[in-house]
Design an enzyme around this catalytic site. Structure first.
Site, PDB file in Angstrom:
ATOM      1  N   GLU A   1      -5.413   3.555   5.871  1.00  0.00           N
ATOM      2  CA  GLU A   1      -5.144   3.318   4.448  1.00  0.00           C
ATOM      3  C   GLU A   1      -5.817   4.404   3.598  1.00  0.00           C
ATOM      4  O   GLU A   1      -5.362   4.726   2.513  1.00  0.00           O
ATOM      5  CB  GLU A   1      -5.676   1.927   4.056  1.00  0.00           C
TER       6      GLU A   1
ATOM      7  N   ARG B   1       0.822  -1.227   0.000  1.00  0.00           N
ATOM      8  CA  ARG B   1       0.000   0.000   0.000  1.00  0.00           C
ATOM      9  C   ARG B   1       0.849   1.268   0.000  1.00  0.00           C
ATOM     10  O   ARG B   1       0.456   2.298   0.527  1.00  0.00           O
ATOM     11  CB  ARG B   1      -0.974   0.031   1.184  1.00  0.00           C
TER      12      ARG B   1
ATOM     13  N   SER C   1     -10.618  -1.057   2.694  1.00  0.00           N
ATOM     14  CA  SER C   1     -10.046  -1.240   4.036  1.00  0.00           C
ATOM     15  C   SER C   1      -9.754   0.107   4.688  1.00  0.00           C
ATOM     16  O   SER C   1      -9.168   0.983   4.056  1.00  0.00           O
ATOM     17  CB  SER C   1      -8.738  -2.023   3.954  1.00  0.00           C
TER      18      SER C   1
HETATM   19  C1  FAD Z   1     -15.365  -1.647  -2.513  1.00  0.00           C
HETATM   20  C2  FAD Z   1     -13.903  -1.331  -2.420  1.00  0.00           C
HETATM   21  C3  FAD Z   1     -12.974  -2.356  -2.427  1.00  0.00           C
HETATM   22  C4  FAD Z   1     -11.611  -2.072  -2.345  1.00  0.00           C
HETATM   23  N1  FAD Z   1     -10.726  -3.104  -2.361  1.00  0.00           N
HETATM   24  C5  FAD Z   1      -9.408  -2.841  -2.367  1.00  0.00           C
HETATM   25  C6  FAD Z   1      -8.462  -3.909  -2.470  1.00  0.00           C
HETATM   26  O1  FAD Z   1      -8.804  -5.079  -2.561  1.00  0.00           O
HETATM   27  N2  FAD Z   1      -7.148  -3.587  -2.474  1.00  0.00           N
HETATM   28  C7  FAD Z   1      -6.722  -2.291  -2.389  1.00  0.00           C
HETATM   29  O2  FAD Z   1      -5.505  -2.064  -2.425  1.00  0.00           O
HETATM   30  N3  FAD Z   1      -7.591  -1.269  -2.286  1.00  0.00           N
HETATM   31  C8  FAD Z   1      -8.916  -1.500  -2.275  1.00  0.00           C
HETATM   32  N4  FAD Z   1      -9.804  -0.468  -2.175  1.00  0.00           N
HETATM   33  C9  FAD Z   1      -9.311   0.908  -1.993  1.00  0.00           C
HETATM   34  C10 FAD Z   1      -9.104   1.700  -3.301  1.00  0.00           C
HETATM   35  O3  FAD Z   1      -9.888   1.171  -4.340  1.00  0.00           O
HETATM   36  C11 FAD Z   1      -7.638   1.712  -3.730  1.00  0.00           C
HETATM   37  O4  FAD Z   1      -6.838   2.365  -2.773  1.00  0.00           O
HETATM   38  C12 FAD Z   1      -7.429   2.385  -5.088  1.00  0.00           C
HETATM   39  O5  FAD Z   1      -6.094   2.230  -5.459  1.00  0.00           O
HETATM   40  C13 FAD Z   1      -7.776   3.869  -5.108  1.00  0.00           C
HETATM   41  O6  FAD Z   1      -7.919   4.257  -6.462  1.00  0.00           O
HETATM   42  P1  FAD Z   1      -8.734   5.552  -6.887  1.00  0.00           P
HETATM   43  O7  FAD Z   1      -8.534   5.771  -8.333  1.00  0.00           O
HETATM   44  O8  FAD Z   1     -10.129   5.465  -6.439  1.00  0.00           O
HETATM   45  O9  FAD Z   1      -7.930   6.646  -6.070  1.00  0.00           O
HETATM   46  P2  FAD Z   1      -8.455   7.866  -5.189  1.00  0.00           P
HETATM   47  O10 FAD Z   1      -9.207   7.390  -4.008  1.00  0.00           O
HETATM   48  O11 FAD Z   1      -9.117   8.866  -6.044  1.00  0.00           O
HETATM   49  O12 FAD Z   1      -7.039   8.430  -4.710  1.00  0.00           O
HETATM   50  C14 FAD Z   1      -6.226   7.650  -3.850  1.00  0.00           C
HETATM   51  C15 FAD Z   1      -4.842   8.299  -3.762  1.00  0.00           C
HETATM   52  O13 FAD Z   1      -4.228   8.273  -5.038  1.00  0.00           O
HETATM   53  C16 FAD Z   1      -3.863   9.587  -5.446  1.00  0.00           C
HETATM   54  N5  FAD Z   1      -4.021   9.661  -6.895  1.00  0.00           N
HETATM   55  C17 FAD Z   1      -5.129   9.492  -7.643  1.00  0.00           C
HETATM   56  N6  FAD Z   1      -4.848   9.611  -8.953  1.00  0.00           N
HETATM   57  C18 FAD Z   1      -3.525   9.870  -9.039  1.00  0.00           C
HETATM   58  C19 FAD Z   1      -2.623  10.108 -10.120  1.00  0.00           C
HETATM   59  N7  FAD Z   1      -3.018  10.100 -11.396  1.00  0.00           N
HETATM   60  N8  FAD Z   1      -1.324  10.331  -9.828  1.00  0.00           N
HETATM   61  C20 FAD Z   1      -0.896  10.334  -8.541  1.00  0.00           C
HETATM   62  N9  FAD Z   1      -1.694  10.139  -7.483  1.00  0.00           N
HETATM   63  C21 FAD Z   1      -2.993   9.897  -7.728  1.00  0.00           C
HETATM   64  C22 FAD Z   1      -4.797  10.511  -4.672  1.00  0.00           C
HETATM   65  O14 FAD Z   1      -4.243  11.807  -4.516  1.00  0.00           O
HETATM   66  C23 FAD Z   1      -4.890   9.772  -3.354  1.00  0.00           C
HETATM   67  O15 FAD Z   1      -3.748  10.037  -2.566  1.00  0.00           O
HETATM   68  C24 FAD Z   1     -11.172  -0.725  -2.251  1.00  0.00           C
HETATM   69  C25 FAD Z   1     -12.117   0.310  -2.242  1.00  0.00           C
HETATM   70  C26 FAD Z   1     -13.467   0.019  -2.323  1.00  0.00           C
HETATM   71  C27 FAD Z   1     -14.457   1.142  -2.321  1.00  0.00           C
END
Ligand code: FAD
Length: 300
Positions: free
Chosen positions: A295, A181, A226
């Site tokens: 997280e 992570r 999480s």
């Molecule tokens: C139902 C559900 C299940 C999930 N299961 C998992 C799982 O199994 N494993 C897991 O690891 N996570 C899981 N997550 C958490 C989440 O999906 C991850 O952390 C995912 O990587 C976040 O992606 P996002 O595009 O939504 O990022 P966001 O929530 O929009 O952003 C997360 C972070 O990334 C940064 N960011 C976004 N875009 C960029 C970019 N282009 N360049 C640099 N930084 C950027 C943001 O500033 C922020 O710090 C889950 C979430 C949900 C809702």
């Protein structure tokens, strides 16, 4: 007085608007944030430069699946790259823009007989967000599938600010560089992935199986995935052992299905989420002496 965000909109021509947590965060609770949506790399770079010059505190936004939006109006401005969502496939080389959803990458790869990211089925994330968090599940992580990333240098003293290409740094990625992570630093504009040959049928079957396992253990109500990173003992077990499953504050509840999820059972605020997360952290520390690490990311 001209609002700085409106001024930046007019300077750059990039669309921006106030968006509610319901629209930009999968927790669907909290206040609102001003979000800019650049539609090209050049516009993203120009926007980020202007935000820097005007001393506007900003953060990146992907799909908001790990992002809690504070109550009221957030001070921080968000830059969402979902408009940069291209996926180009040439043989086994898959080049994707940072705002592409992992679901789209999996879908496009499958059409060309490629696979690998099925383990993230059901994770509603963009590539940029996934690389920032090094998203993973079922003992795999996105970092294992990435070879190169184009990162935008924000603080680049020796770069010519007028020449976009000088400020975009291509980094080679070794999966060992990315920790649990803890993904890449900087802004992800583009990445090259290595996917493997896989039939569409196999890819679909694997994705379904991962999704089934996920649905069996995880709640379907709005959440941010999480709440805490896992250590030797899974955080969900520690929280459960403190008897916190089902505990509710306002509209936020420690999921009955999985204690490391805080779900929005209706009308939750960001404060509800944070107060409940703090309670879990405190109780786990008091009972086990283990300090849980968040997280999720909070937009102030
Ligand atoms: C139902 C559900 C299940 C999930 N299961 C998992 C799982 O199994 N494993 C897991 O690891 N996570 C899981 N997550 C958490 C989440 O999906 C991850 O952390 C995912 O990587 C976040 O992606 P996002 O595009 O939504 O990022 P966001 O929530 O929009 O952003 C997360 C972070 O990334 C940064 N960011 C976004 N875009 C960029 C970019 N282009 N360049 C640099 N930084 C950027 C943001 O500033 C922020 O710090 C889950 C979430 C949900 C809702």
């Amino acid at each position: 007085m001209v609002d700085i965000k409106e001024y930046i909109k007019s300077q750059t021509g990039v669309y921006g608007a106030w968006k509610s947590a319901k629209e930009i965060s999968t927790f669907k609770g909290g206040g609102q944030a001003f979000v800019f949506y650049p539609q090209s790399v050049e516009k993203a770079v120009e926007l980020i430069d202007v935000l820097g010059e005007e001393n506007v505190d900003f953060s990146m936004l992907g799909n908001g699946s790990n992002t809690l939006v504070c109550d009221g109006n957030c001070r921080q401005v968000l830059v969402c790259l979902k408009g940069l969502c291209g996926v180009k496939i040439d043989g086994e080389k898959v080049v994707c823009e940072g705002g592409a959803s992992v679901a789209k990458i999996t879908f496009e790869g499958r059409k060309r007989g490629l696979g690998g990211l099925e383990f993230l089925s059901g994770v509603p994330c963009t590539l940029g967000g996934a690389l920032k968090m090094n998203a993973g599940a079922f003992s795999s992580q996105i970092g294992d599938y990435v070879t190169k990333i184009d990162i935008l240098n924000i603080d680049c003293a020796n770069c010519d600010k007028n020449r976009t290409q000088n400020r975009i740094r291509e980094i080679s990625v070794n999966s060992k560089d990315l920790a649990y992570r803890k993904g890449v630093d900087g802004i992800v504009l583009k990445a090259e992935l290595k996917l493997a040959k896989k039939s569409g049928e196999q890819s679909v079957n694997e994705a379904r199986e991962y999704l089934r396992k996920r649905q069996e253990k995880q709640p379907s109500l709005p959440s941010l995935g999480s709440v805490f990173k896992n250590g030797k003992i899974p955080s969900g077990k520690l929280i459960d052992d403190c008897g916190l499953k089902g505990v509710k504050i306002g509209g936020a509840q420690v999921s009955q299905k999985h204690a490391n999820f805080i779900v929005n059972v209706g009308g939750a605020s960001a404060k509800d989420y944070l107060t409940l997360a703090s309670l879990c952290k405190k109780e786990v520390f008091e009972k086990f002496g283990i300090l849980l690490e968040e997280e999720f990311v909070t937009i102030e």
